[in-house]
Design a protein around this motif. Structure first.
Motif, short mmCIF file in Angstrom:
data_model
loop_
_atom_site.label_atom_id
_atom_site.label_comp_id
_atom_site.label_asym_id
_atom_site.label_seq_id
_atom_site.Cartn_x
_atom_site.Cartn_y
_atom_site.Cartn_z
N SER A 210 0.81 -1.22 0.00
CA SER A 210 0.00 0.00 0.00
C SER A 210 0.84 1.26 0.00
CB SER A 210 -0.93 0.02 1.21
OG SER A 210 -0.18 -0.03 2.42
N SER A 211 2.14 1.13 0.26
CA SER A 211 3.02 2.30 0.27
C SER A 211 3.56 2.61 -1.12
CB SER A 211 4.19 2.07 1.24
OG SER A 211 3.75 1.89 2.55
N MET A 212 3.33 1.73 -2.08
CA MET A 212 3.87 1.92 -3.42
C MET A 212 2.89 2.70 -4.29
SD MET A 212 5.66 -1.75 -4.19
CE MET A 212 6.42 -1.10 -5.67
N GLY A 213 3.36 3.15 -5.46
CA GLY A 213 2.51 3.81 -6.42
C GLY A 213 2.03 5.17 -5.97
N THR A 214 0.86 5.56 -6.52
CA THR A 214 0.27 6.88 -6.25
C THR A 214 -1.08 6.72 -5.57
OG1 THR A 214 1.34 7.73 -8.26
CG2 THR A 214 -0.46 9.03 -7.32
N SER A 215 -1.29 7.52 -4.55
CA SER A 215 -2.59 7.45 -3.87
C SER A 215 -3.69 8.02 -4.75
CB SER A 215 -2.51 8.25 -2.56
OG SER A 215 -3.75 8.20 -1.89
N VAL A 216 -4.86 7.32 -4.80
CA VAL A 216 -6.01 7.76 -5.61
C VAL A 216 -7.27 7.76 -4.74
CG1 VAL A 216 -5.07 6.97 -7.82
CG2 VAL A 216 -6.43 5.41 -6.43
N SER A 217 -8.22 8.59 -5.17
CA SER A 217 -9.49 8.68 -4.44
C SER A 217 -10.37 7.46 -4.72
CB SER A 217 -10.23 9.96 -4.86
OG SER A 217 -11.55 9.94 -4.37
N LEU A 218 -11.16 7.07 -3.74
CA LEU A 218 -12.08 5.93 -3.94
C LEU A 218 -13.16 6.24 -4.97
CD1 LEU A 218 -12.55 4.70 -0.25
CD2 LEU A 218 -11.03 3.78 -2.01
N SER A 219 -13.36 7.53 -5.27
CA SER A 219 -14.36 7.90 -6.27
C SER A 219 -13.76 7.91 -7.68
CB SER A 219 -14.94 9.27 -5.95
OG SER A 219 -13.93 10.26 -5.98
N ASN A 220 -12.45 7.63 -7.78
CA ASN A 220 -11.77 7.69 -9.07
C ASN A 220 -10.96 6.41 -9.32
OD1 ASN A 220 -10.97 8.91 -11.51
ND2 ASN A 220 -9.08 9.69 -10.57
N LEU A 221 -11.51 5.30 -8.90
CA LEU A 221 -10.79 4.03 -9.01
C LEU A 221 -10.80 3.50 -10.44
CD1 LEU A 221 -12.17 2.25 -5.80
CD2 LEU A 221 -9.89 3.23 -6.13
N GLN A 222 -9.78 2.72 -10.76
CA GLN A 222 -9.68 2.02 -12.03
C GLN A 222 -9.34 0.56 -11.76
OE1 GLN A 222 -6.79 3.92 -14.56
NE2 GLN A 222 -7.93 5.85 -14.69
N SER A 268 -10.02 1.83 3.24
CA SER A 268 -9.56 3.13 3.76
C SER A 268 -9.00 3.99 2.64
CB SER A 268 -8.47 2.90 4.80
OG SER A 268 -8.95 2.08 5.85
N GLY A 269 -8.43 3.39 1.60
CA GLY A 269 -7.85 4.16 0.52
C GLY A 269 -7.40 3.23 -0.59
N ALA A 270 -6.73 3.82 -1.60
CA ALA A 270 -6.27 3.03 -2.74
C ALA A 270 -5.01 3.64 -3.32
CB ALA A 270 -7.36 2.99 -3.82
N VAL A 271 -4.22 2.80 -3.97
CA VAL A 271 -3.01 3.26 -4.66
C VAL A 271 -3.02 2.68 -6.07
CG1 VAL A 271 -1.65 3.51 -2.56
CG2 VAL A 271 -1.65 1.34 -3.76
N ARG A 272 -2.40 3.44 -6.98
CA ARG A 272 -2.33 3.01 -8.37
C ARG A 272 -0.88 2.81 -8.73
NH1 ARG A 272 -5.82 6.71 -11.67
NH2 ARG A 272 -7.38 5.46 -10.57
N ILE A 273 -0.58 1.62 -9.21
CA ILE A 273 0.80 1.29 -9.58
C ILE A 273 0.97 1.23 -11.10
CG2 ILE A 273 2.56 -0.54 -9.38
CD1 ILE A 273 1.40 -1.20 -6.66
N LEU A 274 -0.06 0.88 -11.85
CA LEU A 274 0.03 0.76 -13.30
C LEU A 274 0.14 2.15 -13.96
CD1 LEU A 274 -2.62 -2.03 -13.90
CD2 LEU A 274 -0.14 -2.27 -13.77
#
Length: 274
Positions: A210-222, A268-274
């Motif tokens: 969960s510490s990797m990539g970029t934090s994204v909003s739960l309303s903007n998930l992919q 609680s949150g999300a991260v985007r790695i791709l």
């Protein structure tokens, strides 16, 4: 005189048999006439005469012909009755067969209609379920200020498609702490294996992932985003967002790997790695 000389017989000559019969018949007739006359009564009574008619040969032939004709008519009538009964039996048998065939056809049509109705009801239930899932995924912000989730259908492509496909293929597998497959997983073991399908190596534990990539909003998930529970640097659980407001994760020993709505257990949150 010779001893063989003819000596006239003293016997009376025999009467011929025919003459004797004739005389006997005449005598009998005379005696019969006298006996009948004597039995009839006084001498002055008139004789009783009765004529007995004997059937002639022609009359016998006519009666015989009539009897034969009547017998022939009776036989013909009996044959006609038998023929009619046979026709009636055949007609009844044919009608019974046609009725049986019609009933079987009606049952077949009714069964087909019931099956089609059941399929239609199943399609309607599936449609209602999909609508409820979409509505559930489109939850609005609540009083705690958490962001709403998009229920729009999202199609994964490229590396994200490979990650999502792998994660969904493991649904139903068991949850085992420390499990890394192929038939049992823990949450971070499943995420690490899914990202390996896209050629990406992730750390083994959830807090590092969960510490990797970029934090994204739960309303903007992919599709392919990593969801986490807890703080980003100290998360205790991770899963993979697969689109449409749904995620796949190895939850716990009682559920195993499941696909659930974000509303079932909001991350609680999300991260985007791709």
């Amino acid at each position: 005189m010779s001893h063989t000389a003819h000596i006239p017989s003293h016997r009376k000559p025999r009467r011929s048999a025919s003459k004797l019969a004739l005389r006997a018949g005449v005598a009998g007739g005379v005696l019969s006439t006298i006996a009948v006359a004597g039995a009839a009564g006084p001498a002055n009574a008139e004789p009783v005469t009765e004529t007995i008619e004997m059937p002639t040969l022609g009359a016998l032939d006519a009666e015989l012909a009539s009897a034969v004709s009547a017998s022939a008519e009776a036989s013909q009538q009996e044959a006609l009755d038998l023929s009619l009964r046979a026709q009636e039996d055949a007609a009844y048998k044919k009608a019974a067969q046609e009725a049986k065939k019609a009933k079987a056809e009606a049952d077949r049509k009714a069964e087909a209609e019931r099956a089609e109705k059941a399929r239609e009801e199943a399609r309607e239930r599936a449609s209602r379920t999909a609508e409820r899932t979409t509505l559930s995924a489109s939850a609005s912000s609540d009083s705690s200020g958490r962001s709403s989730f998009s229920g729009e259908t999202q199609v994964a492509s490229g590396s994200a498609a490979a990650i999502v496909a792998f994660a969904r293929a493991q649904v139903g597998d068991a949850y085992v702490s420390g499990g890394t497959g192929p038939n049992s997983w823990d949450c971070s073991g499943l995420v690490q294996a899914a990202y390996r399908q896209a050629g990406i190596d992730l750390p083994r534990v959830s807090s590092s992932q969960s510490s990797m990539g970029t934090s994204v909003s739960l309303s903007n998930l992919q599709p392919g985003d990593i969801l986490y529970w807890g703080s980003r640097s100290g998360s205790y659980h991770v899963a993979i967002y697969v689109g449409g407001g749904m995620y796949v994760g190895a939850q716990n020993p009682s559920t195993g790997v499941v696909e659930r709505s974000l509303d079932w257990d909001t991350p609680s949150g999300a991260v985007r790695i791709l």
